[in-house]
Design an enzyme around this catalytic site. Structure first.
Site, mmCIF file in Angstrom:
data_model
loop_
_atom_site.group_PDB
_atom_site.id
_atom_site.type_symbol
_atom_site.label_atom_id
_atom_site.label_comp_id
_atom_site.label_asym_id
_atom_site.label_seq_id
_atom_site.Cartn_x
_atom_site.Cartn_y
_atom_site.Cartn_z
ATOM 1 N N HIS A 1 0.832 -1.221 0.000
ATOM 2 C CA HIS A 1 0.000 0.000 0.000
ATOM 3 C C HIS A 1 0.863 1.267 0.000
ATOM 4 O O HIS A 1 0.425 2.297 0.479
ATOM 5 C CB HIS A 1 -0.939 0.041 1.213
ATOM 6 N N SER B 1 14.793 21.352 -16.937
ATOM 7 C CA SER B 1 13.600 22.159 -17.153
ATOM 8 C C SER B 1 14.022 23.450 -17.840
ATOM 9 O O SER B 1 15.134 23.945 -17.623
ATOM 10 C CB SER B 1 12.956 22.470 -15.803
ATOM 11 N N LYS C 1 16.153 21.699 -11.721
ATOM 12 C CA LYS C 1 15.456 20.438 -11.996
ATOM 13 C C LYS C 1 16.293 19.400 -12.718
ATOM 14 O O LYS C 1 17.091 19.689 -13.589
ATOM 15 C CB LYS C 1 14.206 20.711 -12.841
ATOM 16 N N GLU D 1 9.286 8.346 -17.277
ATOM 17 C CA GLU D 1 7.920 8.832 -17.511
ATOM 18 C C GLU D 1 7.441 8.476 -18.914
ATOM 19 O O GLU D 1 6.286 8.094 -19.116
ATOM 20 C CB GLU D 1 7.858 10.346 -17.302
#
Ligand code: ARG
Length: 475
Positions: free
Chosen positions: A155, A276, A282, A289
């Site tokens: 979980h 970024s 970043k 992704e």
């Protein structure tokens, strides 16, 4: 005029011409189409259906076309609709009347079925090789992190201590199933539809076993209607690729979590991260992704083809031309994802101290504490409740289980002794989980050598698959 123009008295509308043609995407089957035709012509001559001279001319012509396609000298045209008619027209242009005999005792319906199987069979071998490379990268990371303690989750809540090796090897096991699933898919795919004709076979005395053998198939398919109607192999492959992508996507999701500031269990290599355009600090896990994102695309192709096939009466229907783009795109997508994923996993820097720190919070030794009491004689269910009360006490007092004094522990149960601290250390909790398949070093070592053997076994199979299929057609 079209190859099939005989019964027509009007030109095809130009919109229909474009709409109907598949050459834009089935051109990638040129090699398989030529291979199939060479086998077919060889068989026709051996069965006395065409002359040996015609056969020789046909084969020489096909090989010259193959060489020219490969040299980029050929422009296929949508006037010739698909790869089959493009190749046949080129052949007749080059060798004259003999070219017109090639299509004896066959149809584009069995031709496309054979081309696609040949093509996908080869792609399966390549995808298996790529999965094995990823497994190798996993193996190498796992070897270095058998003693790296990290929290195992259920979980997404800290649950019990495991090692990073154990976590990685779980993905190794998933990928082994992908390899065997694909190998199994290939086995069922390796049946030859050539000679099914349009649907009803042929009156010529063809030898379907010969063409099957020449093309490296295990046998001809036993029902000609099924031969031209069946796209199970494409669907099976799309299913297998969907499951594979699901695995990569879960792995990608964890990589994304792990390199967040909240976890910081790993740091991706600069070569496998992106920045970024506005936020100077970043470093983003775009590779992971994108793999996660592309998974949806592969699932979509599976659903698309299942839906295209679901209402089709036997045998061939033009709907089936819609099989190619989804299968090609799924194969291309998987083949793009795997190597970059492998590079990302192989180069990621693991941060064991951060994993260890995370494992220290969240009471992930609570099960071990209950096991401690149970081993001293308390029934496990009572031990469970006792430790539940201890955890409550700890959260109220801002302490960890191992930070409680022996006195505090004995207030709850007299079974606690000095040895409890050793039992609660995460290294013990992880290292003593020696049950078969568990995270203890003994067990991850066994898993590592099993995975190693698996990779070697399938690498050998993949290598012999290339040699084992008929001689590759040489231009
Ligand atoms: N381009 C067709 C396809 O991909 C080949 C088979 C065409 N057969 C036919 N009878 N129109 O499905």
């Amino acid at each position: 005029m079209k190859l099939w123009g005989g019964r027509f008295r009007k030109e095809t509308d130009s919109l229909v011409n474009d709409f109907n043609s598949s050459i834009q995407f089935d051109c990638r089957l040129y090699r398989e189409d030529i291979e199939g035709s060479i086998a077919h012509a060889t068989m026709l001559a051996d069965c006395g259906i065409i002359s040996g001279e015609d056969k020789d001319q046909i084969i020489a012509g096909l090989k010259s076309i193959l060489a020219d396609v490969e040299a980029g000298k050929i422009e296929f045209t949508s006037d010739n609709e698909d790869i089959h008619m493009n190749v046949e027209s080129l052949l007749t242009e080059r060798i004259g009347p003999a070219g017109k005999r090639l299509h004896t005792a066959r149809s584009r319906n069995d031709q496309i079925a054979v081309d696609l199987r040949l093509y996908l069979r080869r792609e399966i071998d390549e995808i298996i090789r790529q999965i094995l490379d990823l497994q190798q990268a996993i193996l190498e990371q796992a070897r270095q992190h058998q003693n790296t303690v990290m929290p195992g989750y259920t979980h997404l809540q800290r649950a019990q201590p495991i090692s990073f090796a154990q976590h990685l090897l779980a993905y190794g096991a998933q990928l082994s199933r992908d390899v065997t699933r694909l190998a199994d898919c290939k086995k069922r795919m390796n049946i030859c539809p050539l000679g099914s004709g349009a649907l009803a076979g042929t009156t010529y005395p063809i030898n379907r076993w010969q063409t099957a053998k020449l093309l490296g198939f295990d046998a001809p398919c036993s029902n000609s209607l099924d031969g031209v109607s069946d796209r199970d192999y494409a669907l099976e492959l799309l299913s297998d690729l969907s499951i594979l992508m699901m695995h990569l996507s879960r792995f990608a999701e964890e990589v994304i979590l792990w390199c967040s500031w909240e976890f910081k269990f790993i740091e991706l290599d600069d070569a496998y991260s992106t920045g970024s355009s506005i936020m100077p600090q970043k470093k983003n896990p775009d590779v992971a992704e994108l793999v996660r994102g592309k998974t949806g695309r592969v699932y979509g192709h599976l659903m698309g083809l299942l839906t295209a096939m679901k209402g089709l009466p036997l045998a061939y229907n033009k709907d089936m031309q819609e099989d190619k783009e989804p299968v090609f795109d799924a194969v291309d997508t998987v083949k793009m994802c795997l190597p970059v994923f492998t590079g990302m996993i192989g180069t990621m820097r693991v941060l064991p101290q951060n994993m260890r720190r995370a494992a220290g919070g969240g009471f992930i030794n609570a099960t071990d504490c209950a096991d401690y009491l149970a081993k001293k004689g308390m029934p496990f269910r009572d031990a469970y409740t006792t430790v539940g009360n201890l955890v409550y006490y700890c959260t109220e007092n801002g302490k960890l289980l191992e930070e409680l004094s022996l006195e505090e522990l004995q207030n709850i149960s007299p079974l606690f002794g000095e040895d409890v601290y050793e039992a609660l250390s995460l290294e013990t909790c992880m290292g003593q989980r020696k049950s078969y398949g568990g995270p203890a070093v003994e067990e991850t070592s066994r898993q590592i050598s099993e995975l190693d053997q698996f990779i070697q076994e399938y690498r050998a199979k993949a290598a012999s698959a290339i040699g084992g299929h008929r001689e590759e057609v040489q231009a």
